[in-house]
Design a protein around this motif. Sequence first.
Motif, PDB file in Angstrom:
ATOM      1  N   TRP A 158      68.488  30.951  71.676  1.00  0.00           N
ATOM      2  CA  TRP A 158      68.935  29.764  70.659  1.00  0.00           C
ATOM      3  C   TRP A 158      68.240  30.185  69.151  1.00  0.00           C
ATOM      4  O   TRP A 158      69.229  29.800  68.140  1.00  0.00           O
ATOM      5  CB  TRP A 158      68.494  28.598  71.123  1.00  0.00           C
ATOM      6  CG  TRP A 158      68.923  28.127  72.353  1.00  0.00           C
ATOM      7  CD1 TRP A 158      68.619  27.787  73.703  1.00  0.00           C
ATOM      8  CD2 TRP A 158      70.554  28.181  72.675  1.00  0.00           C
ATOM      9  NE1 TRP A 158      69.107  27.620  74.523  1.00  0.00           N
ATOM     10  CE2 TRP A 158      70.308  27.814  73.880  1.00  0.00           C
ATOM     11  CE3 TRP A 158      71.666  28.168  71.889  1.00  0.00           C
ATOM     12  CZ2 TRP A 158      71.479  27.678  74.683  1.00  0.00           C
ATOM     13  CZ3 TRP A 158      72.830  27.905  72.648  1.00  0.00           C
ATOM     14  CH2 TRP A 158      72.934  27.604  73.858  1.00  0.00           C
ATOM     15  N   VAL A 159      67.370  31.106  69.077  1.00  0.00           N
ATOM     16  CA  VAL A 159      67.034  31.390  67.755  1.00  0.00           C
ATOM     17  C   VAL A 159      68.030  32.382  67.025  1.00  0.00           C
ATOM     18  O   VAL A 159      68.490  32.126  65.699  1.00  0.00           O
ATOM     19  CB  VAL A 159      65.601  32.298  67.788  1.00  0.00           C
ATOM     20  CG1 VAL A 159      65.438  32.867  66.486  1.00  0.00           C
ATOM     21  CG2 VAL A 159      64.504  31.430  68.003  1.00  0.00           C
ATOM     22  N   GLY A 210      57.996  39.822  64.375  1.00  0.00           N
ATOM     23  CA  GLY A 210      57.575  40.366  65.694  1.00  0.00           C
ATOM     24  C   GLY A 210      58.182  39.771  66.785  1.00  0.00           C
ATOM     25  O   GLY A 210      59.176  38.815  66.717  1.00  0.00           O
ATOM     26  N   ILE A 211      57.662  39.872  68.126  1.00  0.00           N
ATOM     27  CA  ILE A 211      58.323  39.335  69.253  1.00  0.00           C
ATOM     28  C   ILE A 211      58.214  37.661  68.986  1.00  0.00           C
ATOM     29  O   ILE A 211      58.818  37.134  69.878  1.00  0.00           O
ATOM     30  CB  ILE A 211      57.345  39.932  70.431  1.00  0.00           C
ATOM     31  CG1 ILE A 211      58.268  39.584  71.828  1.00  0.00           C
ATOM     32  CG2 ILE A 211      56.178  39.355  70.452  1.00  0.00           C
ATOM     33  CD1 ILE A 211      59.471  40.267  71.912  1.00  0.00           C
ATOM     34  N   THR A 212      57.016  37.246  68.328  1.00  0.00           N
ATOM     35  CA  THR A 212      56.862  35.870  68.335  1.00  0.00           C
ATOM     36  C   THR A 212      57.963  34.949  67.625  1.00  0.00           C
ATOM     37  O   THR A 212      58.191  33.675  67.757  1.00  0.00           O
ATOM     38  CB  THR A 212      55.424  35.351  67.526  1.00  0.00           C
ATOM     39  OG1 THR A 212      55.390  36.011  66.465  1.00  0.00           O
ATOM     40  CG2 THR A 212      54.089  35.743  68.485  1.00  0.00           C
ATOM     41  N   GLY A 213      58.646  35.911  66.934  1.00  0.00           N
ATOM     42  CA  GLY A 213      59.890  35.410  65.790  1.00  0.00           C
ATOM     43  C   GLY A 213      60.980  34.635  66.796  1.00  0.00           C
ATOM     44  O   GLY A 213      61.575  33.707  66.681  1.00  0.00           O
ATOM     45  N   PHE A 214      60.953  35.201  68.115  1.00  0.00           N
ATOM     46  CA  PHE A 214      61.966  34.938  69.273  1.00  0.00           C
ATOM     47  C   PHE A 214      61.772  33.432  69.625  1.00  0.00           C
ATOM     48  O   PHE A 214      62.512  32.700  70.443  1.00  0.00           O
ATOM     49  CB  PHE A 214      62.155  35.850  70.145  1.00  0.00           C
ATOM     50  CG  PHE A 214      63.069  37.022  69.638  1.00  0.00           C
ATOM     51  CD1 PHE A 214      64.305  36.991  69.346  1.00  0.00           C
ATOM     52  CD2 PHE A 214      62.212  38.094  69.390  1.00  0.00           C
ATOM     53  CE1 PHE A 214      64.850  38.340  69.022  1.00  0.00           C
ATOM     54  CE2 PHE A 214      62.781  39.514  69.285  1.00  0.00           C
ATOM     55  CZ  PHE A 214      63.966  39.583  68.828  1.00  0.00           C
ATOM     56  N   GLU A 225      66.597  41.663  63.061  1.00  0.00           N
ATOM     57  CA  GLU A 225      65.919  41.016  61.760  1.00  0.00           C
ATOM     58  C   GLU A 225      65.123  40.293  62.038  1.00  0.00           C
ATOM     59  O   GLU A 225      63.933  40.088  61.468  1.00  0.00           O
ATOM     60  CB  GLU A 225      67.331  40.285  61.345  1.00  0.00           C
ATOM     61  CG  GLU A 225      66.908  39.620  60.021  1.00  0.00           C
ATOM     62  CD  GLU A 225      68.120  38.608  59.410  1.00  0.00           C
ATOM     63  OE1 GLU A 225      68.699  39.279  58.407  1.00  0.00           O
ATOM     64  OE2 GLU A 225      68.609  37.561  59.729  1.00  0.00           O
ATOM     65  N   VAL A 226      65.271  39.251  63.358  1.00  0.00           N
ATOM     66  CA  VAL A 226      64.160  38.459  63.768  1.00  0.00           C
ATOM     67  C   VAL A 226      62.831  39.223  63.954  1.00  0.00           C
ATOM     68  O   VAL A 226      61.780  38.916  63.650  1.00  0.00           O
ATOM     69  CB  VAL A 226      64.530  37.730  64.889  1.00  0.00           C
ATOM     70  CG1 VAL A 226      63.339  36.786  65.396  1.00  0.00           C
ATOM     71  CG2 VAL A 226      65.834  36.745  64.438  1.00  0.00           C
TER      72      VAL A 226
END
Length: 364
Positions: free
Chosen positions: A143-144, A210-214, A204-205
């Motif tokens: 959903w991000v 990094g991985i936490t952006g998701f 881009e995210v």
Amino acid sequence: MSNAVANGLAGAGAGIVAQIITYPLQTVNTRQQTERVAKKGLTFRYSDSAPAAAAGTLVQILQVLRNEGWGGLYSGLKPSLFGTAASQGIYYYFYQVFKNKAEAIAAARRDRGYGDGTVGMFSWLVVAAIAGSLNVLLTNPIWVLVTRMQTHTQAERKIMEEKKEALLGGASESRFMPSSLQDKLDELDTTKPRPYGTLYVAREVYNEAGITGFWKGIVPTLIMVCNPSIQFMIYESLLKHLREKRASNKKISKSVTALEVFQLGALAKLGATVVTYPLLVVKSRLQAKQEIGRNISSRYSGTLDAIVKMIQYEGFPVFYKGMGTKIVQSVFAASVLFMVKEELVKAYILLAGKSRRVMVNLLK
């Protein structure tokens, strides 16, 4: 096949149907939620876009069609369909698993002389909350990406506006505009948003956070678990009441029709949406591309920071931006989802019953 698996597959199929039908409304609603409009006395650098945010839903749909075509209304549909199938499948699977356990506990209590064997409203709330939490943790990255893809033209427009302002600001001291500057401004005016594929968005995210952006927006999303919890609590309670009423009247069929399921789903979703909509706005703001506003008033470091800045710079009404669109979209989608899901489950039960009878006849 267990009833939990059957419900999970039926929920995934119904979710896809509902998503395809209502996706344009969802795209417009996400853009409404993420559009920044300063409250009176404050000015955002990109306040020129405010009229678009204030426009009616139908007007905005027509604007997107004119400027971006059908692709604009269905931007991010592929990952959204995957996310919907995954979300509904996971949710309905775990919901049925815990529903079965709740019903078994209620039946056991009745056998011991406690209660009437039915699951109470609070138990439905807990069952839906557990299923919803597991669903959120597993599917939030999808959903991000979808939110980014739905709002990428907004973000590109804001970036172009900022570049134009910077160029004009640098030339403000000169009486005449250099031809090279005019060429650059013309180029910015004619530049269209670049293609925004799923893999590009994912990179881009990752490059930004990094991985936490998701898992951006996970806090309000987890709190938003109360939305389907409230929805299913209302739905199951209304369904139980309707069946009890049918059982007391021998002249009326005890089975619940597809239209009645549609109506119950609509009422349940309406109640849940009105209560939890502010959290949905915060979630969309956090998951949208942060370049949508580079000034401090619209860059959020977390959930609490977003809430404080939204109140400070835009006022409390911001938490209900686009709610009319969301109510139409979510209520209709939920109604279609419940109706199609129940019909798919009925079809499975019918086919399973026929298969068992065929097997019995073959073994005779």
